[in-house]
Design a protein around this motif. Structure first.
Motif, PDB file in Angstrom:
ATOM      1  N   LEU A  89       0.821  -1.204   0.000  1.00 46.61           N
ATOM      2  CA  LEU A  89       0.000   0.000   0.000  1.00 46.61           C
ATOM      3  C   LEU A  89       0.862   1.263   0.000  1.00 46.61           C
ATOM      4  O   LEU A  89       1.852   1.350   0.734  1.00 46.61           O
ATOM      5  N   GLU A  90       0.461   2.215  -0.823  1.00 43.25           N
ATOM      6  CA  GLU A  90       1.052   3.556  -0.859  1.00 43.25           C
ATOM      7  C   GLU A  90      -0.114   4.509  -0.673  1.00 43.25           C
ATOM      8  O   GLU A  90      -0.924   4.699  -1.581  1.00 43.25           O
ATOM      9  N   ASP A  91      -0.241   5.133   0.497  1.00 43.65           N
ATOM     10  CA  ASP A  91      -1.452   5.875   0.836  1.00 43.65           C
ATOM     11  C   ASP A  91      -1.200   7.354   1.136  1.00 43.65           C
ATOM     12  O   ASP A  91      -1.951   7.972   1.891  1.00 43.65           O
ATOM     13  N   ALA A  92      -0.162   7.926   0.516  1.00 40.60           N
ATOM     14  CA  ALA A  92       0.161   9.330   0.790  1.00 40.60           C
ATOM     15  C   ALA A  92       0.099  10.221  -0.441  1.00 40.60           C
ATOM     16  O   ALA A  92       0.155  11.442  -0.327  1.00 40.60           O
ATOM     17  N   SER A  93      -0.024   9.657  -1.630  1.00 40.58           N
ATOM     18  CA  SER A  93       0.080  10.444  -2.868  1.00 40.58           C
ATOM     19  C   SER A  93      -1.176  11.250  -3.151  1.00 40.58           C
ATOM     20  O   SER A  93      -2.287  10.879  -2.758  1.00 40.58           O
ATOM     21  N   THR A  94      -0.979  12.363  -3.861  1.00 36.13           N
ATOM     22  CA  THR A  94      -2.105  13.224  -4.256  1.00 36.13           C
ATOM     23  C   THR A  94      -2.075  13.559  -5.746  1.00 36.13           C
ATOM     24  O   THR A  94      -2.921  14.313  -6.221  1.00 36.13           O
ATOM     25  N   SER A  95      -1.111  13.017  -6.487  1.00 33.54           N
ATOM     26  CA  SER A  95      -1.009  13.264  -7.925  1.00 33.54           C
ATOM     27  C   SER A  95      -0.372  12.051  -8.575  1.00 33.54           C
ATOM     28  O   SER A  95       0.194  11.183  -7.889  1.00 33.54           O
ATOM     29  N   THR A  96      -0.438  11.997  -9.908  1.00 37.00           N
ATOM     30  CA  THR A  96       0.138  10.850 -10.611  1.00 37.00           C
ATOM     31  C   THR A  96       1.642  10.767 -10.390  1.00 37.00           C
ATOM     32  O   THR A  96       2.188   9.676 -10.175  1.00 37.00           O
ATOM     33  N   GLU A  97       2.335  11.901 -10.416  1.00 37.89           N
ATOM     34  CA  GLU A  97       3.778  11.887 -10.193  1.00 37.89           C
ATOM     35  C   GLU A  97       4.101  11.355  -8.804  1.00 37.89           C
ATOM     36  O   GLU A  97       5.035  10.554  -8.631  1.00 37.89           O
ATOM     37  N   GLU A  98       3.324  11.787  -7.794  1.00 35.64           N
ATOM     38  CA  GLU A  98       3.552  11.278  -6.439  1.00 35.64           C
ATOM     39  C   GLU A  98       3.206   9.794  -6.352  1.00 35.64           C
ATOM     40  O   GLU A  98       3.888   9.038  -5.644  1.00 35.64           O
ATOM     41  N   ASN A  99       2.143   9.361  -7.055  1.00 28.18           N
ATOM     42  CA  ASN A  99       1.824   7.931  -7.120  1.00 28.18           C
ATOM     43  C   ASN A  99       3.057   7.122  -7.481  1.00 28.18           C
ATOM     44  O   ASN A  99       3.368   6.106  -6.835  1.00 28.18           O
ATOM     45  N   LEU A 100       3.748   7.570  -8.516  1.00 32.18           N
ATOM     46  CA  LEU A 100       4.885   6.818  -9.040  1.00 32.18           C
ATOM     47  C   LEU A 100       6.104   6.920  -8.127  1.00 32.18           C
ATOM     48  O   LEU A 100       6.752   5.911  -7.824  1.00 32.18           O
ATOM     49  N   ARG A 101       6.415   8.124  -7.675  1.00 33.72           N
ATOM     50  CA  ARG A 101       7.584   8.297  -6.801  1.00 33.72           C
ATOM     51  C   ARG A 101       7.411   7.546  -5.483  1.00 33.72           C
ATOM     52  O   ARG A 101       8.319   6.832  -5.027  1.00 33.72           O
TER      53      ARG A 101
END
Length: 348
Positions: free
Chosen positions: A246-258
């Protein structure tokens, strides 16, 4: 010389695609090669017709091409307006949902201007000449934006098909979040999760210890992080929870990937290969961002409801223009020179 240039552009596109297909420049090269090839074929046909002693076949052929292009624009405009109305009825009013409606109105406005120039030409030749100059001036930036749009959409479809057809095993499948209804995925997100599960099963069946990363933070109007709801949905569908990260901190596609890459690194996958799963209208931009953040891999697209696709692809196109805003602003400024010249002359 012309066909040699077409071959050169096509070869350059092929070489770049072989090295890494996640480049927008490939789309531009393909569009230029296709456009020059079309001009070459039409020019050859015009020469054949022009060799005839009777000028009527060439005149009728040119008129037919113009009428066909005009009819295509009319159909595009009407369909876009109808889609915009359907989008608002189904999804509610918002600037994003109005994109296809605004686009359709713009296309129909351009068609109306062309028709006005033709009608005036039948009665007032001097006025028609001035309007024709404005039409040509406006056509330059419109053509630039249209060619980019066709290149983006066309290559996006080609890339999505090729990625599905030749998808290789990966270390992790990243499924991008897309909003919730309560604590459940929306149909849009559920389609991504289904595609992600297929990619996970296919990669593991080929001997790779692949895991799936549910990537999505918690919006201000969401009761749980998207990643949590996504994982619950997949477990209910029969996916082993041990295969989910789980990655539950992103708010944009770029953050999703990073952030997903950081999650994978914490589990021992550092510098691995990834498949990023999103919807088909978003797959090319997601793949471009995957390359931009320095990750190896490719994008996979889930099917999108037909009524949702036009507004979504226009939103993606607008995002692409904004991400390359300096270059696009410079090129648009060049194409707008004739319009500026006409404005200066009118003000003098």
């Amino acid at each position: 010389m012309g066909w040699a240039l077409v071959a050169l552009l096509a070869t350059a596109a092929g070489v770049l695609a072989w090295r890494d297909p996640r480049r927008l420049s490939i789309a531009v090269l393909i569009a230029l090669a296709a456009g020059l090839a079309t001009i070459g074929v039409l020019g050859r046909a015009a020469l054949v017709l022009d060799d005839s002693d009777d000028p009527l076949p060439l005149a009728w052929a040119m008129l037919g091409v113009l009428l066909l292009a005009y009819a295509a624009l009319l159909v595009l405009g009407v369909a876009s307006v109808a889609n915009g109305i359907a989008m608002v009825r189904r999804e509610g009013r918002s600037p994003a949902h109005l994109l296809s409606f605004v686009f359709g109105v713009g296309v129909l406005g351009f068609c109306a201007f062309v028709l006005t120039v033709w009608w005036v030409d039948q009665n007032h030749t001097d006025v028609a000449r001035e309007l024709f100059l404005w039409l040509v001036a406006l056509a330059a930036p419109v053509t630039y934006l249209a060619v980019l749009f066709v290149a983006f959409v066309g290559y996006g479809l080609l890339y999505g098909w090729a990625a599905r057809r030749w998808a290789r095993p990966v270390d992790a499948v990243i499924v991008l979040g897309a909003g919730l209804r309560g604590d459940r995925p929306t149909p849009l997100l559920a389609a991504r999760l289904d595609r992600g599960r297929e990619a996970l099963d296919r990669s593991r069946a080929r001997g790779r210890d692949t895991h799936l990363i549910c990537s999505g933070g918690q919006g201000s109007d969401e009761v749980v992080p998207e990643a949590v709801a996504m994982a619950n949905h997949l477990v209910e569908a029969g996916v082993d929870r041990d295969l989910l990260w789980l990655e539950d901190a992103s708010t944009s596609t770029e953050e999703n990937l990073r952030f997903s890459a950081q999650v994978a690194a914490r589990h021992g996958v550092d510098g691995g290969r990834f498949a990023v799963v999103t919807n088909d209208y978003h797959v090319l931009r997601a793949a471009l961002l995957l390359r931009q953040v320095g990750l190896d891999g490719y994008g996979l697209g889930a099917r999108t409801a037909l009524y949702f696709w036009p507004s979504a692809i226009l939103r993606e196109y607008a995002a692409i223009l904004w991400e390359h805003r300096r270059l696009n602003a410079a090129l648009l400024a060049v194409t707008c020179v004739p319009t500026l010249a006409l404005l200066v002359r009118a003000a003098a």
